[in-house]
Design a protein around this motif. Structure first.
Motif, PDB file in Angstrom:
ATOM      1  N   LYS A  79     -56.416 -37.634  -5.934  1.00  0.00           N
ATOM      2  CA  LYS A  79     -56.501 -39.085  -5.839  1.00  0.00           C
ATOM      3  C   LYS A  79     -55.406 -39.726  -6.684  1.00  0.00           C
ATOM      4  N   GLY A  80     -54.878 -40.844  -6.233  1.00  0.00           N
ATOM      5  CA  GLY A  80     -53.924 -41.582  -7.033  1.00  0.00           C
ATOM      6  C   GLY A  80     -54.495 -41.924  -8.403  1.00  0.00           C
ATOM      7  N   GLY A  81     -53.718 -41.675  -9.439  1.00  0.00           N
ATOM      8  CA  GLY A  81     -54.183 -41.949 -10.787  1.00  0.00           C
ATOM      9  C   GLY A  81     -54.921 -40.793 -11.439  1.00  0.00           C
ATOM     10  N   SER A  82     -55.069 -39.677 -10.717  1.00  0.00           N
ATOM     11  CA  SER A  82     -55.797 -38.535 -11.269  1.00  0.00           C
ATOM     12  C   SER A  82     -54.995 -37.786 -12.315  1.00  0.00           C
ATOM     13  N   GLY A  83     -53.692 -38.024 -12.349  1.00  0.00           N
ATOM     14  CA  GLY A  83     -52.828 -37.316 -13.281  1.00  0.00           C
ATOM     15  C   GLY A  83     -52.016 -36.210 -12.633  1.00  0.00           C
ATOM     16  N   LYS A  84     -51.938 -36.186 -11.300  1.00  0.00           N
ATOM     17  CA  LYS A  84     -51.253 -35.094 -10.607  1.00  0.00           C
ATOM     18  C   LYS A  84     -49.756 -35.064 -10.925  1.00  0.00           C
ATOM     19  N   SER A  85     -49.106 -36.221 -10.987  1.00  0.00           N
ATOM     20  CA  SER A  85     -47.667 -36.242 -11.272  1.00  0.00           C
ATOM     21  C   SER A  85     -47.387 -35.771 -12.692  1.00  0.00           C
ATOM     22  N   THR A  86     -48.190 -36.232 -13.631  1.00  0.00           N
ATOM     23  CA  THR A  86     -48.012 -35.795 -15.016  1.00  0.00           C
ATOM     24  C   THR A  86     -48.254 -34.311 -15.153  1.00  0.00           C
ATOM     25  N   LEU A  87     -49.300 -33.802 -14.486  1.00  0.00           N
ATOM     26  CA  LEU A  87     -49.589 -32.371 -14.550  1.00  0.00           C
ATOM     27  C   LEU A  87     -48.467 -31.570 -13.895  1.00  0.00           C
ATOM     28  N   ALA A  88     -47.918 -32.067 -12.779  1.00  0.00           N
ATOM     29  CA  ALA A  88     -46.793 -31.380 -12.136  1.00  0.00           C
ATOM     30  C   ALA A  88     -45.597 -31.318 -13.079  1.00  0.00           C
ATOM     31  N   ALA A  89     -45.323 -32.420 -13.785  1.00  0.00           N
ATOM     32  CA  ALA A  89     -44.209 -32.439 -14.733  1.00  0.00           C
ATOM     33  C   ALA A  89     -44.443 -31.459 -15.879  1.00  0.00           C
ATOM     34  N   LEU A  90     -45.662 -31.429 -16.396  1.00  0.00           N
ATOM     35  CA  LEU A  90     -46.000 -30.486 -17.459  1.00  0.00           C
ATOM     36  C   LEU A  90     -45.831 -29.047 -16.983  1.00  0.00           C
ATOM     37  N   PHE A  91     -46.226 -28.785 -15.745  1.00  0.00           N
ATOM     38  CA  PHE A  91     -46.126 -27.427 -15.214  1.00  0.00           C
ATOM     39  C   PHE A  91     -44.662 -27.022 -15.048  1.00  0.00           C
ATOM     40  N   VAL A  92     -43.826 -27.944 -14.591  1.00  0.00           N
ATOM     41  CA  VAL A  92     -42.392 -27.658 -14.491  1.00  0.00           C
ATOM     42  C   VAL A  92     -41.832 -27.301 -15.859  1.00  0.00           C
ATOM     43  N   GLN A  93     -42.188 -28.065 -16.872  1.00  0.00           N
ATOM     44  CA  GLN A  93     -41.678 -27.793 -18.219  1.00  0.00           C
ATOM     45  C   GLN A  93     -42.214 -26.461 -18.752  1.00  0.00           C
ATOM     46  N   ASN A 127     -44.507 -42.876  -4.272  1.00  0.00           N
ATOM     47  CA  ASN A 127     -44.341 -43.697  -5.479  1.00  0.00           C
ATOM     48  C   ASN A 127     -43.245 -43.172  -6.403  1.00  0.00           C
ATOM     49  N   VAL A 128     -42.745 -41.976  -6.164  1.00  0.00           N
ATOM     50  CA  VAL A 128     -41.624 -41.377  -6.901  1.00  0.00           C
ATOM     51  C   VAL A 128     -41.868 -41.418  -8.413  1.00  0.00           C
ATOM     52  N   HIS A 129     -42.810 -40.598  -8.872  1.00  0.00           N
ATOM     53  CA  HIS A 129     -43.133 -40.532 -10.298  1.00  0.00           C
ATOM     54  C   HIS A 129     -42.615 -39.271 -10.968  1.00  0.00           C
ATOM     55  N   LEU A 130     -42.577 -38.142 -10.251  1.00  0.00           N
ATOM     56  CA  LEU A 130     -42.228 -36.883 -10.896  1.00  0.00           C
ATOM     57  C   LEU A 130     -40.795 -36.882 -11.412  1.00  0.00           C
ATOM     58  N   ALA A 131     -39.856 -37.340 -10.609  1.00  0.00           N
ATOM     59  CA  ALA A 131     -38.458 -37.311 -11.040  1.00  0.00           C
ATOM     60  C   ALA A 131     -38.256 -38.065 -12.363  1.00  0.00           C
ATOM     61  N   PRO A 132     -38.730 -39.318 -12.479  1.00  0.00           N
ATOM     62  CA  PRO A 132     -38.579 -40.001 -13.773  1.00  0.00           C
ATOM     63  C   PRO A 132     -39.306 -39.300 -14.921  1.00  0.00           C
ATOM     64  N   LEU A 133     -40.451 -38.675 -14.621  1.00  0.00           N
ATOM     65  CA  LEU A 133     -41.163 -37.943 -15.671  1.00  0.00           C
ATOM     66  C   LEU A 133     -40.355 -36.758 -16.184  1.00  0.00           C
ATOM     67  N   LEU A 134     -39.404 -36.295 -15.382  1.00  0.00           N
ATOM     68  CA  LEU A 134     -38.520 -35.206 -15.791  1.00  0.00           C
ATOM     69  C   LEU A 134     -37.163 -35.722 -16.252  1.00  0.00           C
ATOM     70  N   GLY A 135     -37.052 -37.050 -16.368  1.00  0.00           N
ATOM     71  CA  GLY A 135     -35.820 -37.645 -16.866  1.00  0.00           C
ATOM     72  C   GLY A 135     -34.740 -37.839 -15.834  1.00  0.00           C
ATOM     73  N   VAL A 136     -35.100 -37.850 -14.547  1.00  0.00           N
ATOM     74  CA  VAL A 136     -34.129 -37.990 -13.464  1.00  0.00           C
ATOM     75  C   VAL A 136     -34.313 -39.332 -12.770  1.00  0.00           C
ATOM     76  N   ALA A 137     -33.252 -40.097 -12.678  1.00  0.00           N
ATOM     77  CA  ALA A 137     -33.297 -41.371 -11.963  1.00  0.00           C
ATOM     78  C   ALA A 137     -33.283 -41.107 -10.462  1.00  0.00           C
ATOM     79  N   ALA A 138     -34.205 -41.721  -9.745  1.00  0.00           N
ATOM     80  CA  ALA A 138     -34.347 -41.476  -8.303  1.00  0.00           C
ATOM     81  C   ALA A 138     -33.668 -42.595  -7.520  1.00  0.00           C
ATOM     82  N   HIS A 139     -32.385 -42.433  -7.238  1.00  0.00           N
ATOM     83  CA  HIS A 139     -31.637 -43.430  -6.481  1.00  0.00           C
ATOM     84  C   HIS A 139     -31.828 -43.224  -4.975  1.00  0.00           C
ATOM     85  N   ALA A 140     -31.922 -44.315  -4.237  1.00  0.00           N
ATOM     86  CA  ALA A 140     -32.175 -44.237  -2.799  1.00  0.00           C
ATOM     87  C   ALA A 140     -31.126 -43.401  -2.075  1.00  0.00           C
TER      88      ALA A 140
END
Length: 312
Positions: A8-22, A39-52
């Motif tokens: 579900k949105g807001g469950s923490g999936k993007s944050t958990l994915a970023a933690l798992f990558v690290q 919503n493009v959250h993972l890339a910024p969580l890894l410090g990457v700007a997501a340009h169109a």
């Protein structure tokens, strides 16, 4: 190894994915992180700007990737005949997770020589009223199906919230699908529905639940009772992680009270739940199902010939 994070949105999936990558980076794996959420959250969580203009689904980028994957495959009449479920064939070029791979070199941001980040893209103003995000995800389906099966790196995808993966072939592409569930009725209902659809689709064994924001034993009992299964890993409220995020710092495993759930997720992912022949059969069925659609025939012609002989 291909692993998806959803829920579900807001469950923490993007944050958990970023933690798992690290976590994978820290233990020395080669990793491709793919932000496939609208919503493009993972890339910024890894410090990457997501340009169109860098998005995989940008028409020019998608065409370049498909042209590369096409190679000399005689079963595909041309890059314009690529559909979401087009399989690799003789002469196709497969993707490896080495820094020198043309797809990674041309369309990913390198965090280091062993870790790369891509993003699929999101709605742009020109898409309003004229497109569906499922169309954007077709290039991700092509990328996943053309990964070199001999490559021992990891692909980590942050997926669209909810059950959208069943609208395409993505549910059949991953070795494990982590459904992140909070101990709330809304989050549990999404996780329960995901497991039901996975069973119907023949990929139930690939689904694993991770409990997040679990405050106490009552929360864990609630998840187990409502889902009928024990989570493979459980994370608590994580005050340290919250403080780091409030300070603008990217999520890191060391921000967790206990980082062992990341190890348990990796251990679960290492158990391939879908044998190659089962995955190939699923993908074949999904390709034929898509090929029968009128709009596919109108736009791409008869794509059934893209399949090879049925394995004996």
């Amino acid at each position: 190894m291909k692993i998806a994070f959803t829920g579900k949105g807001g469950s923490g999936k993007s944050t958990l994915a970023a933690l798992f990558v690290q976590h994978l980076r820290a233990v020395g794996h080669r990793v491709l992180a793919v932000d496939a959420d609208v919503n493009v959250h993972l890339a910024p969580l890894l410090g990457v700007a997501a340009h169109a203009g860098d998005a995989l689904s940008h028409p020019e980028n998608a065409r370049r990737v498909r042209t590369h994957l096409l190679g000399d495959n005689p079963r595909i009449a041309g890059v314009e005949h690529f559909v979401a479920t087009t399989p690799p064939g003789p002469g196709s070029r497969l993707i490896t997770l080495d820094a020198g791979d043309p797809v990674l070199a041309g369309h990913a941001t390198a965090l280091d020589e062993r870790t790369h980040v891509m993003h699929v893209g999101t709605y742009e103003p020109e898409n309003i009223g004229a497109g569906c995000y499922h169309g954007h995800l077709a290039i991700l389906e092509n990328l996943l199906s053309h990964l070199d099966p001999a490559d021992d790196g990891w692909v980590v995808c942050d997926m669209v919230a909810g059950t959208d993966a069943f609208a395409n072939s993505l549910h059949a592409q991953f070795d494990v699908i982590v459904v992140v569930a909070e101990p709330t009725p809304e989050s549990v209902s999404v996780a329960r529905r995901y497991r039901e659809l996975a069973t119907a689709a023949g990929v139930a064994d690939a689904v694993a639940v991770v409990g997040n924001k679990v405050a106490d034993r009552m929360d864990l009992d609630y998840l187990e009772r409502e889902l009928g299964v024990s989570p493979i890993a459980v994370l608590g409220m994580q005050a340290g992680l919250r403080r780091a995020r409030q300070a603008g710092s990217p999520p890191r495993p060391e921000d967790l009270d206990d980082a062992s759930p990341l190890t348990r997720i990796a251990e679960r992912a290492a158990v391939r739940s879908l044998p190659p022949e089962h995955r190939e059969a699923l993908m074949r069925t999904l390709h034929l199902r898509l090929a029968a659609k009128g709009w596919v025939r109108a736009a791409h012609g008869d794509v059934t010939a893209q399949l090879g002989p049925v394995p004996v």
